[in-house]
Enzyme design. Structure first.
Site, mmCIF file in Angstrom:
data_model
loop_
_atom_site.group_PDB
_atom_site.id
_atom_site.type_symbol
_atom_site.label_atom_id
_atom_site.label_comp_id
_atom_site.label_asym_id
_atom_site.label_seq_id
_atom_site.Cartn_x
_atom_site.Cartn_y
_atom_site.Cartn_z
ATOM 1 N N HIS A 279 0.838 -1.204 0.000
ATOM 2 C CA HIS A 279 0.000 0.000 0.000
ATOM 3 C C HIS A 279 0.881 1.266 0.000
ATOM 4 C CE1 HIS A 279 -3.666 2.331 1.216
ATOM 5 N NE2 HIS A 279 -2.743 3.125 1.741
ATOM 6 N N GLU A 280 1.780 1.333 0.955
ATOM 7 C CA GLU A 280 2.659 2.518 1.017
ATOM 8 C C GLU A 280 3.564 2.561 -0.208
ATOM 9 O OE1 GLU A 280 1.906 4.710 3.108
ATOM 10 O OE2 GLU A 280 0.624 3.461 4.373
ATOM 11 N N GLU A 309 -4.557 7.843 -3.161
ATOM 12 C CA GLU A 309 -5.106 6.602 -2.618
ATOM 13 C C GLU A 309 -5.419 5.622 -3.750
ATOM 14 O OE1 GLU A 309 -4.901 6.398 0.548
ATOM 15 O OE2 GLU A 309 -6.039 4.600 1.055
#
Lengths: 514, 514
Positions: A279-280, A309
């Site tokens: 995700h990061e 996002e």
């Protein structure tokens, strides 16, 4: 395709006003980078005893930035440049710079320093109150602070101005160009499809066993595994760093040259570190992908919270929870924890990563229920900011909406309305999480169309073709284009929730054999 | 005793001009802390690819600091305050603040920004040229850069002003109040005693075997050992952090609340990490000892490079190379490397730490020869700055002086005049190393007088009595007093080289049985 436009992301050197604006903006960007570095440090290394002096240093820094951002010379230059910036001799990046500088200048001049400082003070006290309230499950003690935050956020909205509702002004802070009317239209089908899909999954009687993700996983080994996965995704360690912090995050200290991220391993649950790293990593790849020519300006880096996002969720969910991805990467998991995963095959591992289970806690939510958590918060935020609800009735409203959407009800407020930190500082951020899912699915559909052999390549361990495509189509532009414009350029159409609802339905019909 | 003076280190709240000055100075101190944080980051964590953008960010930061430091309002406030700051209603810290603010303001206004920027540019190019020249043993290719640095340093001296020689102006940058005349007088007996002591040691035929310090020492274990020693010295980890970097250093990001240091373990030589930790620990204890009331001003932290070095050398040499110290701490060394040190006793370990051997390399020098390395450089710097020597004759001069003082001659310039980085940036810093040794010995003598059972306590593992005494006598004052004034307050007399020559002679006569 973005890169067809030659020099689109080079700032014009032959306009004196633009060059002067650029120098003023670069100075702001440079000084801001030190504040970002200080935040990174606060989360990764700063000793506890330095908290108070660092707070004072940050306040001074904010004061300096405010002074620079409200420099009347910036206003003059913008007035000079805006009438001519549409001319073809200017690049898209020039237009991006002027647009973002205008936004920054207007925000800084419209919000008086006293208000900004008051928000910082109330934010700090509200954070303390929230932490205590959550511990003691005592919403009443947090209510006055929430009330104060609402009042301040309304004042912010009034000062910034809006067309339709106050909430539009706050939304625009995080997602430029977005408003409630369009967001309501985008979210309605998401809510509908998510609720109905969840019911079908529950009615199916199928249950996914995710016990293979649980065990005793050495934290340092998890960090090492996260680094391997990041390296394979194409994260550039020569322009970044990975550290540990209580909550994973990504930060840019100067895109594309210094983009760092953190992980936070959970000894008993391997999904936490690995999926957070992906995700990061998605956030970081976006920042690392900006054209170098945009460095030291706010045109480098992600254009909005929603688009940001979209990249973290695209990598984490669409790619990182697919069986094809793990067919190519599972060897790294097995190498990190050979004993634990010796008897777990890729299909079992991937199924476990996709278990659907309504829960009360947003940050633990699966892809089907995640957006329902967000939409609850969005509905409540609108009500608070637009003034249709009393603070004391919020916990009840929260619980009823959870019952409606997810079929479960928090037994206590600490697992309900008190679970998130966000309302200690303001409103308008939450919806960008779901926007990210929508944008991400739309970009993912375009990406798959571009590569008919997508799954085959992915399952061979190849992710470079994805990163290259995203860089060329999206990342290189930084913040040059407004989110909606960017979506049109990349996907050929404006944001459309159909891509997400189709993705979600098809993926989980398949997984749950509906 | 410093702490007898009540409120000496509290800034007066009841003078409006002083308060306004304080606010301007605090802002500068706060902003500077971000630059220091960035330097820390550059040495410990920053990715390689971020070097260029960080350079630009630092330049912007320097520009902002220059703007703040030359704010004419500071000059006005100083003119208002200076005539009355001597009055008893002001504290010593008030006087320190005004003195340091005046110094900062004058330096910033006397040195035009173009000159400062030119120095930064020449420094960067000179650094590159020096690195290449050292690699290729080619002084001629570095000479033009050294010439350029000399010219710039002369200009700096001329602009700052001086009474006697140009070098005085540069010296004063690092050691306020010091000048060549006094330094020559301080250094003469040091040179004489060092040279004669070295000859006696060599004539004695005694050789110390330091092979017990060599071996294969796991670097992470060395870092862990360094942390144990630092903890025992009283370094406050809740107000600091320890990291690794290519060259050990200490930095304050806001004394006394955030003082960090680095170590650099050498796998084959344990002395490197452990003694550097004690050395940097000395610097750090000084910074951590400032009165909290001085925080966010330049009155917090060390007053000069010489006084700073006095603390690092006091802890490293006078304390950290004494047998009494290791009697109390050797268990930590043995616990870290049990196999290696099982058959090495404390006396052997300590003797090894005190081996005297003339070498060509300053940073590897023992206590007897160290100051001779410094004095060679000091003599050459004076000649360069005061204009009595041609650059091309410097290598020869260097080699002759080494022969005279240390009895050895570099076979090539890379081990001679090209060994240090310092001359890529300027002159005046080197002498503070030896000044530190002189101050340190004088303070050490006072400290021992205060505790007749000094060695006994130390050998029991107690170091707290030393730290407490240093804090109360010295550290608490930060930069309140000028170095000479501080020395008088702490030791009862002005800097006097006799303490060092006595310490050195007696210590090494004893070790070498002369």
């Amino acid at each position: 395709m973005l890169t067809q436009e030659k020099n689109a992301f080079v700032l014009s050197p032959d306009d004196e006003s633009l060059q002067e604006l650029l120098r003023l903006i670069q100075r702001i960007d440079d000084v801001k980078a030190f504040g970002d570095l200080a935040e990174w440090d606060m989360n990764t290394q700063m000793p506890d005893g330095a908290g108070s002096i660092r707070g004072n240093q940050m306040a001074s820094m904010q004061g300096v930035l405010h002074e620079f951002r409200t420099d009347p010379r910036i206003g003059e230059l913008l007035n000079t440049l805006e009438p001519r910036i549409g001319q073809p001799r200017y690049s898209d990046a020039d237009r991006g710079l002027v647009r973002i500088a205008r936004r920054m200048y207007d925000q800084a001049t419209k919000l008086p320093r006293e208000l900004v400082e008051e928000m910082a003070r109330v934010g700090a006290s509200s954070f303390d109150a929230w932490r205590r309230a959550r511990e003691r499950n005592d919403f009443a003690s947090f209510a006055p602070w929430l009330e104060r935050t609402i009042a301040l956020q309304r004042e912010v909205a009034d000062r910034l101005g809006y067309e339709d509702t106050r909430y539009d002004a706050l939304l625009d802070l995080y997602e430029p160009g977005m408003n409630v009317k369009r967001l309501d239209a985008l979210f309605a089908p998401v809510r509908e499809v998510s609720v109905s899909l969840l019911k079908r999954i529950q009615a199916s009687g199928h249950e996914i066993d995710d016990s293979c993700l649980q065990g005793d996983f050495d934290p340092q080994q998890q960090v090492a595994l996260s680094r391997v996965i990041l390296e394979r995704m194409g994260y550039d360690f020569s322009r970044g760093a990975v550290a540990e912090s209580p909550h994973p995050f990504t930060t840019s200290l100067g895109s594309p040259f210094d983009v760092r991220l953190t992980v936070h391993p959970d000894r008993h649950y391997i999904q936490a570190a690995v999926m957070a790293a992906i995700h990061e990593g998605g956030h970081a790849l976006y920042e690392q992908g900006s054209a170098e020519s945009l460095a030291r300006t706010p045109v480098a880096g992600g254009v909005s919270m929603g688009v940001h996002e979209s990249q973290s969720r695209l990598w984490e969910n669409a790619i990182g929870r697919s069986e094809a991805f793990w067919q190519g990467q599972y060897d790294a998991v097995r190498e990190a924890f050979p004993q634990h995963f010796a008897s777990v095959d890729v299909a079992t591992f991937t199924r476990a990563l996709n278990k659907v289970q309504p829960s009360l806690i947003r940050i633990e939510a699966d892809e089907v229920t995640y957006n329902l958590h967000i939409i609850v918060r969005y509905e409540l935020e609108k009500a608070m900011v637009n003034g249709q609800v009393a603070v004391e009735s919020l916990p009840g409203l929260w619980n009823r909406t959870y019952k409606d959407y997810l079929g479960i009800e928090p037994p206590r407020d600490s697992e309900g309305i008190l679970q998130d930190i966000h309302w200690t500082s303001g409103f308008g951020y939450f919806p960008t999480y779901t926007l990210g899912n929508l944008y991400g699915a739309q970009i993912y559909a375009t990406l798959r169309r571009a590569f008919p052999d997508f799954d085959e390549r992915l399952s061979r361990g190849d992710t470079a073709f994805i990163l290259n495509w995203l860089r060329e189509q999206l990342y290189v532009a930084g913040s040059t284009y407004m989110p909606e414009d960017l979506m049109k350029r990349v996907t050929g159409e404006a944001p459309n929730p159909r891509f997400f609802t189709t993705y979600l339905t098809s993926k989980f019909e398949n997984i749950y054999g509906l």
